[in-house]
Write an enzyme that holds these catalytic residues in place. Structure first.
Site, PDB file in Angstrom:
ATOM      1  N   PHE A 141     -15.895  66.436  40.434  1.00 47.27           N
ATOM      2  CA  PHE A 141     -15.285  67.636  40.994  1.00 47.27           C
ATOM      3  C   PHE A 141     -13.828  67.666  40.547  1.00 47.27           C
ATOM      4  CE2 PHE A 141     -12.961  70.225  43.992  1.00 47.27           C
ATOM      5  CZ  PHE A 141     -13.735  71.369  44.001  1.00 47.27           C
ATOM      6  N   ASP A 226      -8.099  61.608  36.963  1.00 51.73           N
ATOM      7  CA  ASP A 226      -7.882  62.660  37.955  1.00 51.73           C
ATOM      8  C   ASP A 226      -7.692  61.985  39.310  1.00 51.73           C
ATOM      9  OD1 ASP A 226      -8.057  64.618  39.884  1.00 51.73           O
ATOM     10  OD2 ASP A 226      -9.735  65.683  38.966  1.00 51.73           O
ATOM     11  N   LYS A 255      -2.491  67.875  45.418  1.00 55.23           N
ATOM     12  CA  LYS A 255      -2.700  67.697  46.859  1.00 55.23           C
ATOM     13  C   LYS A 255      -1.511  67.036  47.547  1.00 55.23           C
ATOM     14  CE  LYS A 255      -7.741  68.000  46.748  1.00 55.23           C
ATOM     15  NZ  LYS A 255      -7.788  69.429  47.098  1.00 55.23           N
TER      16      LYS A 255
END
Length: 401
Positions: A141, A226, A255
């Site tokens: 994801f 990531d 984030k």
């Protein structure tokens, strides 16, 4: 209708139905706790998918934001501003890298990493134009842009959004031999999550990341990590790659970099990699804006103390010990994770992930499901042990009651 019902009905009537949130309407929040529009308090055990690593309303982050709000919030990259150099310098130092390319959202940062790897492949490695390939893992994801879903195996995110972008090869996650077989003379990068969050907090086999690092170095291929969810303290280290003493060629961050205050993301790499760009080839109006830099600088300062990494380690050990007691006997089929991050597979016959999340909501604990039978726990790193234990007590009650 209650205030909650009215708010949800209005949202359903006037917003696209691209999310299926739990039926709670948050009005205020502080630390690890949120309060809804009717005054009910809930323990946040999700932390905005790690965007809120430092908790809701963190004083240091809000003070940094307020001070910058009174000065300047946006210049665009048409001009320099006085927070940009410090942000790039300090983030590069935190990562052990040399250069930073700031963006806003995680998906934008992943797109930036893809573009960077391709340009590096053509300009530095010498891959023929239009032939660059990036190897990725199934279950990944990395976001929901058209290009990113082109290498997703999640049909919910992918279906009906084609045609898809070529240039990617998908291999099983955790399978080093599969990556080795997929890498060829046109491969410019291997893009991986050190721990797959959306897939259910999947931790790869020991030695996997180190093996990918060795392979990519040997084959002159970039290793892109990531760390949007796994990075910045969540797993007990600044970066999840550090658990195997691995430094990738490129970090993708987001984030928690914005502290839950503003969206901030970045690609961080060497001058040899990010130096391939020339003015006009990539950018973002809001990327690296003064407000974002001010907040992110405070995040970096907080991470430098090691306090949050230590809390994630100690509370994470406690979390996984307690969750381990639930496995193998009924409602919990498996538990995975690292640091203050866990994926819990609900055994068949004990409810779906959504149903368990709703039952926890009724007990004033907020989590989120994924892939049908799994729930994820990722509380803010500032959560107290007492609050964590109370949340786990509610989980036990829901699963064994």
């Amino acid at each position: 209708m209650t205030t909650t019902d009215t708010s949800i009905a209005a949202a359903e009537a006037h917003s696209a139905h691209n999310y299926h949130p739990l039926p709670v309407v948050v009005a205020t929040a502080e630390g690890a706790w949120m309060t809804d529009v009717e005054g009910r308090r809930y323990l946040d055990m999700l932390a905005g998918y790690s965007a809120l690593n430092f908790g809701h309303g963190n004083r240091r982050l809000l003070d940094a934001a307020r001070a910058q709000l009174d000065r300047v919030t946006l210049t665009s990259r048409a001009f320099h501003h006085d927070r940009f150099a410090d942000f790039c310098t300090q983030l590069a130092e935190l990562c052990g890298m040399e250069m930073v390319l700031p963006m806003n959202t995680g998906a934008e940062a992943v797109e930036t990493a893809v573009k960077t790897a391709r340009k590096w492949g053509y300009k530095v490695k010498g891959v023929p134009d239009g032939r660059a390939k990036i190897v990725v893992a199934d279950g990944n994801f990395h976001g929901r842009t058209t290009t990113i879903i082109s290498f997703s195996t999640d049909q919910e995110a992918r279906a009906d959004f084609g045609p898809y972008t070529p240039g990617f090869e998908i291999v099983p996650y955790g399978d080093l031999a599969a990556i080795e077989a997929a890498v060829d003379e046109h491969t410019v990068a291997v893009l991986l999550e050190p721990i797959q969050g959306e897939a259910g907090v999947l931790v790869p086999p020991p030695g996997y990341l180190a093996g990918v690092r060795a392979l990519t170095r040997e084959r002159n291929v970039l290793f892109i990590a990531d760390e949007i969810q796994s990075g910045l303290g969540r797993t007990g280290r600044t970066f999840a790659c550090e658990h195997e003493d691995v430094v990738p060629d490129m970090y993708v961050l987001g984030k928690a970099l914005g502290g839950g205050v503003v969206p901030v993301s970045a690609v961080v790499s060497s001058a040899a990699v990010l130096g391939v760009y020339r003015p006009g080839e990539h950018g973002s109006t809001f990327g690296g804006n003064p407000l974002a830099c001010a907040v992110a600088l405070e995040v970096i300062a907080m991470l430098r103390t090691g306090e949050y990494q230590q809390r994630a380690t100690e509370l994470g050990d406690h979390l996984h010990h307690e969750l381990g007691l639930l496995t193998g006997s009924g409602p919990v089929a498996a538990v995975r994770g690292r640091g203050l991050w866990a994926g819990i597979d609900i055994a068949p016959g004990h409810g779906t992930g959504r149903e368990v999340s709703e039952r926890l909501m009724d007990r004033r604990v907020l989590v989120k499901d994924t892939h049908g039978s799994t729930i994820r726990l990722a509380p803010p790193l500032v959560i107290s042990k007492e609050d964590l234990d109370w949340g786990l007590e509610q989980l036990r009650a829901v699963l064994t009651g």
